[in-house]
Design a protein around this motif. Structure first.
Motif, PDB file in Angstrom:
ATOM      1  N   SER A  91      -9.617  -6.169  73.405  1.00  0.00           N
ATOM      2  CA  SER A  91      -8.512  -6.937  72.827  1.00  0.00           C
ATOM      3  C   SER A  91      -7.147  -6.486  73.350  1.00  0.00           C
ATOM      4  O   SER A  91      -6.190  -7.238  73.294  1.00  0.00           O
ATOM      5  N   PHE A 148     -11.534 -11.128  75.109  1.00  0.00           N
ATOM      6  CA  PHE A 148     -10.675 -10.373  74.190  1.00  0.00           C
ATOM      7  C   PHE A 148     -11.455  -9.750  73.039  1.00  0.00           C
ATOM      8  O   PHE A 148     -11.001  -8.789  72.448  1.00  0.00           O
ATOM      9  N   LEU A 149     -12.657 -10.275  72.738  1.00  0.00           N
ATOM     10  CA  LEU A 149     -13.405  -9.657  71.648  1.00  0.00           C
ATOM     11  C   LEU A 149     -13.911  -8.277  72.050  1.00  0.00           C
ATOM     12  O   LEU A 149     -14.125  -7.410  71.215  1.00  0.00           O
ATOM     13  N   ILE A 201      -2.450 -13.297  79.186  1.00  0.00           N
ATOM     14  CA  ILE A 201      -3.233 -13.526  77.962  1.00  0.00           C
ATOM     15  C   ILE A 201      -4.290 -14.594  78.213  1.00  0.00           C
ATOM     16  O   ILE A 201      -5.460 -14.433  77.864  1.00  0.00           O
ATOM     17  N   ALA A 218       5.069 -19.417  78.072  1.00  0.00           N
ATOM     18  CA  ALA A 218       3.891 -18.619  77.741  1.00  0.00           C
ATOM     19  C   ALA A 218       2.745 -19.531  77.326  1.00  0.00           C
ATOM     20  O   ALA A 218       1.596 -19.332  77.732  1.00  0.00           O
ATOM     21  N   VAL A 263      -5.122  -8.654  75.684  1.00  0.00           N
ATOM     22  CA  VAL A 263      -4.446  -9.795  75.087  1.00  0.00           C
ATOM     23  C   VAL A 263      -3.281  -9.339  74.212  1.00  0.00           C
ATOM     24  O   VAL A 263      -2.202  -9.919  74.224  1.00  0.00           O
ATOM     25  N   THR A 264      -3.515  -8.255  73.461  1.00  0.00           N
ATOM     26  CA  THR A 264      -2.515  -7.781  72.521  1.00  0.00           C
ATOM     27  C   THR A 264      -1.240  -7.309  73.222  1.00  0.00           C
ATOM     28  O   THR A 264      -0.136  -7.670  72.819  1.00  0.00           O
ATOM     29  N   ARG A 276      -8.386 -14.022  78.002  1.00  0.00           N
ATOM     30  CA  ARG A 276      -8.772 -14.495  76.674  1.00  0.00           C
ATOM     31  C   ARG A 276     -10.285 -14.460  76.456  1.00  0.00           C
ATOM     32  O   ARG A 276     -10.760 -14.102  75.386  1.00  0.00           O
ATOM     33  N   GLY A 298       2.226 -15.174  79.560  1.00  0.00           N
ATOM     34  CA  GLY A 298       1.236 -16.073  78.973  1.00  0.00           C
ATOM     35  C   GLY A 298      -0.028 -16.142  79.812  1.00  0.00           C
ATOM     36  O   GLY A 298      -1.138 -16.238  79.294  1.00  0.00           O
ATOM     37  N   ILE A 324       5.971 -10.478  74.806  1.00  0.00           N
ATOM     38  CA  ILE A 324       6.581 -11.763  74.449  1.00  0.00           C
ATOM     39  C   ILE A 324       7.243 -11.657  73.082  1.00  0.00           C
ATOM     40  O   ILE A 324       8.400 -12.038  72.897  1.00  0.00           O
ATOM     41  N   PHE A 325       6.480 -11.106  72.122  1.00  0.00           N
ATOM     42  CA  PHE A 325       6.954 -11.034  70.743  1.00  0.00           C
ATOM     43  C   PHE A 325       8.279 -10.271  70.643  1.00  0.00           C
ATOM     44  O   PHE A 325       9.240 -10.758  70.047  1.00  0.00           O
ATOM     45  N   GLY A 380       1.120  -9.843  74.692  1.00  0.00           N
ATOM     46  CA  GLY A 380       1.659 -10.575  73.548  1.00  0.00           C
ATOM     47  C   GLY A 380       2.797  -9.813  72.902  1.00  0.00           C
ATOM     48  O   GLY A 380       3.798 -10.398  72.493  1.00  0.00           O
ATOM     49  N   VAL A 381       2.652  -8.479  72.821  1.00  0.00           N
ATOM     50  CA  VAL A 381       3.731  -7.665  72.252  1.00  0.00           C
ATOM     51  C   VAL A 381       5.001  -7.834  73.078  1.00  0.00           C
ATOM     52  O   VAL A 381       6.107  -7.959  72.540  1.00  0.00           O
ATOM     53  N   PHE A 428      -0.601 -19.859  79.344  1.00  0.00           N
ATOM     54  CA  PHE A 428      -1.814 -19.513  78.595  1.00  0.00           C
ATOM     55  C   PHE A 428      -2.906 -20.562  78.838  1.00  0.00           C
ATOM     56  O   PHE A 428      -4.081 -20.251  78.977  1.00  0.00           O
ATOM     57  N   LEU A 429      -2.479 -21.827  78.923  1.00  0.00           N
ATOM     58  CA  LEU A 429      -3.431 -22.913  79.169  1.00  0.00           C
ATOM     59  C   LEU A 429      -3.816 -23.015  80.644  1.00  0.00           C
ATOM     60  O   LEU A 429      -4.574 -23.890  81.028  1.00  0.00           O
TER      61      LEU A 429
END
Lengths: 326, 305
Positions: free
Chosen positions: B270, B266-267, B259, B240, B273-274, B263, B256, B280-281, B277-278, B244-245
């Motif tokens: 969001s 994301f402001l 996201i 990820a 991105v969120t 990125r 990844g 992965i989490f 991520g959930v 991501f990179l």
């Protein structure tokens, strides 16, 4: 005397490790498709084969591997890591510009993670089945499972967007022009908070788990019971007598985590646009700037090696048995 | 001939003893499963994990929407359009399709990279612990060298220099994450090689190869299995990070990478991105919990700690 001898042996070993990193670096560069001559040719917009050979001769690329390797190590010892054609600057200059920011972030995060981790661990060790202990176990699981760049982005949404407490990106506010040292320090500190907390969040979990286990073990030992029997206060026993012994495995673990912290810093820096080695690595990888990428790998390994030496020294100061055992 | 009476003498009490425990004598696997089942968190985590894996296998064909296809207006928030439950990303692609498709890549790379690192780690740790002496010294120095290299940076360098194909990414993750396995394997080998049953097989003529892989390794497995389970989790996290990179195969979707590519926006949006991520989490959390459960099941001695 013994202390000095151990220190010198460790440093010699560290130097060997560094040479090994250099050999690996050079081998990677050698194996990768394309060389310096190709890069120059590319930036010049294409040259004919003869000129390409000319450049190869000038840079010694026609020499055997070992000779080239020797030349590379010699140059690095003179702090010459090559030239970045992308940034049009020597790689060493580029890296030295960015190194302080990375060091600040990594050291601040490590200190925060260790402090919070040990405090969490000790408190939960005193009541292993209490609510706080369960909270620490849960929090460390969550901290470990969340990808660090995601934590960082969530932090930004929380504390920059919804609650505008901290700046979104960078390390300095460029609108502050002629402030004194105090104003600048506060400014950098404000920018540092979110990246530092994000990076520390992975490691708090590890440190609190280990210091909890280590503290529980030490609290069960005879000398702690003796100290309690003497009538010392519980806090005094825990923080003065037991902690001293319980903390050395945590320091050892912290030393082993250095390379992971530097790795995590790459992601955190990218999220927060922190002007350190990580963002430089990210940009130079996009730009296919091989000398810079390898220079960063070298310098960050150097950071880990030096960090290991410091950890070792701290460990031997905290626990005199460590040096004499070997 | 003279041996015979002694053997019958020894087996006599055994048959008497068999009366009661014969029902309880069960396969070690079943016993471990019983232990595992007692850890409720681990059991729930295992069920969720199986569901995620099933979704990764049959999900893409079941859901049927191409994760690369632009299907709706960009940044449609979740819940606004029932056709796109999780909304759309910055190119108007269906986020749910991307997450389902990403599960496949993330889990495959996680498993494959964990396999590579366990393979390297077990080989190096076993040789170091078995042969000791200069072999151990050399291999452990080699291991220390890999501990000094910042893992993510080293993988970034490999992928950047040699191309971002899935096998190269798998290799790049595996090559940097084996040190913990090597240390654990070595420690187990150092302990087990001194035990009597090892001496006994050696005395009965077993060669080094048989002793390492046939006698010692099977007995060293429990902590290695626990570590391997955790390795899958960290390999998924690692992948990820790389994707991501932007260091990922552009022809596939991974968590990844969703996201990383969203990125910049994301402001404003969001959820792009969120939500990945959930995914992965939750996966990593479940793997950690299952790892804890395996630890309880395979190392009953450690349970009191």
């Amino acid at each position: 005397m013994n202390f000095l001898r151990v220190t010198i042996t460790r440093m010699a070993y560290a130097a060997l490790l560094l040479v090994a990193v250099l050999i690996l670096n050079f081998t990677l560069m050698h194996l990768a498709p394309g060389d310096v001559a190709d890069t120059i040719a590319q930036s010049a917009g294409g040259i004919d084969a003869e000129a390409l050979e000319q450049i190869r001769r000038e840079y010694g690329l026609d020499q055997p591997f070992i000779v080239q390797l020797g030349g590379y190590i010699g140059r690095v010892l003179q702090f010459d890591l090559g030239y970045s054609f992308f940034y049009s600057r020597p790689v060493t200059d580029l890296i030295l510009d960015r190194l302080p920011a990375t060091l600040l972030l990594v050291i601040a995060a490590q200190i925060l993670a260790l402090t919070v981790g040990v405090v969490f661990g000790v408190i939960s060790a005193r009541k292993p089945n209490g609510i706080f202990s369960h909270f620490v176990t849960l929090a460390s699981l969550v901290g470990y499972s969340a990808p660090v760049f995601w934590t960082g982005l969530l932090m930004l949404v929380m504390f920059s967007l919804i609650l505008p407490w901290f700046p979104v990106a960078g390390m300095r506010d460029v609108t502050i022009e002629n402030g004194n040292i105090f104003i600048h320090t506060v400014d950098v500190a404000r920018h540092l908070v979110l990246p530092m907390v994000t990076l520390a969040s992975i490691f708090v979990a590890l440190y609190s788990r280990l210091s909890r286990a280590s503290m529980i073990e030490v609290l069960g030992s005879d000398y702690v019971r003796t100290a309690k029997a003497k009538g010392l206060k519980s806090n005094q026993v825990v923080y003065k007598h037991a902690l001293k012994n319980a903390i050395s495995p945590v320091i050892t673990l912290a030393g082993l985590q250095l390379s992971a912290i530097v790795s995590g810093a790459v992601l955190v820096e990218t999220v927060f646009s922190w002007p350190g080695l990580g963002t430089l690595a990210f940009q130079s990888i996009i730009a296919r700037d091989t000398p810079t990428i390898l220079g960063i790998l070298f310098f960050s390994s150097l950071v880990v090696i030096v960090g290991n030496q410091v950890t070792d020294l701290v460990l031997r100061l905290v626990d005199p048995r460590v040096g004499s055992k070997k | 001939m003279t041996d015979k009476p002694t053997t019958t003498d020894q087996s006599a009490p055994v048959t008497e003893l068999l009366d009661e425990p014969i029902e309880k004598a069960r396969h070690p696997f079943m016993e471990a499963w019983d232990m595992f089942r007692r850890n409720q968190a681990a059991l729930v985590a295992l069920i969720i994990l199986v569901l995620i894996i099933i979704a990764a296998i049959i999900g893409p064909s079941l859901y049927g929407r191409d994760p690369f296809e632009m299907v709706w207006a960009p940044f449609t928030p979740p819940g606004q359009n029932p056709d796109f439950i999780l909304g759309t990303d910055y190119l108007g692609r269906d986020l749910l399709a991307m997450i389902i498709s990403g599960a496949r890549v993330s889990i495959i790379i996680g498993l494959a990279a964990a396999f590579v690192s366990v393979f390297i780690g077990v080989t190096i740790g076993a040789l170091a612990g078995y042969y000791r002496g200069w072999v151990e010294e050399a291999l452990m120095r080699f291991t220390e060298f890999f501990q000094v290299l910042p893992t993510l940076l080293f993988s970034m360098v490999i992928v950047a220099l040699f191309g971002a194909s899935l096998p190269m990414i798998t290799f790049a993750i595996g090559i940097v994450s084996w040190t913990a396995v090597a240390r654990i394997t070595r420690a187990e080998f150092l302990r087990i090689r001194e035990l009597e049953y090892v001496t006994a097989s050696r005395a009965s003529g077993a060669r080094d190869f048989k002793l390492i892989f046939g006698v010692i390794l099977p007995n060293a497995l429990p902590p290695i299995i626990v570590q391997s389970a955790l390795m899958v989790g960290s390999a998924i996290l690692f992948e990820a990070g790389l994707s991501f990179l932007g260091l990922t195969d552009p022809n596939v979707v991974s968590w990844g990478q969703i996201i990383g590519s969203n990125r910049t926006y994301f402001l404003d949006a969001s959820f792009t991105v969120t939500l990945p991520g959930v995914a992965i989490f939750v996966t990593i959390l479940c793997i950690s919990l299952v790892g804890d459960g395996l630890n309880d099941a395979l190392n009953p001695k450690l349970r009191s700690r």
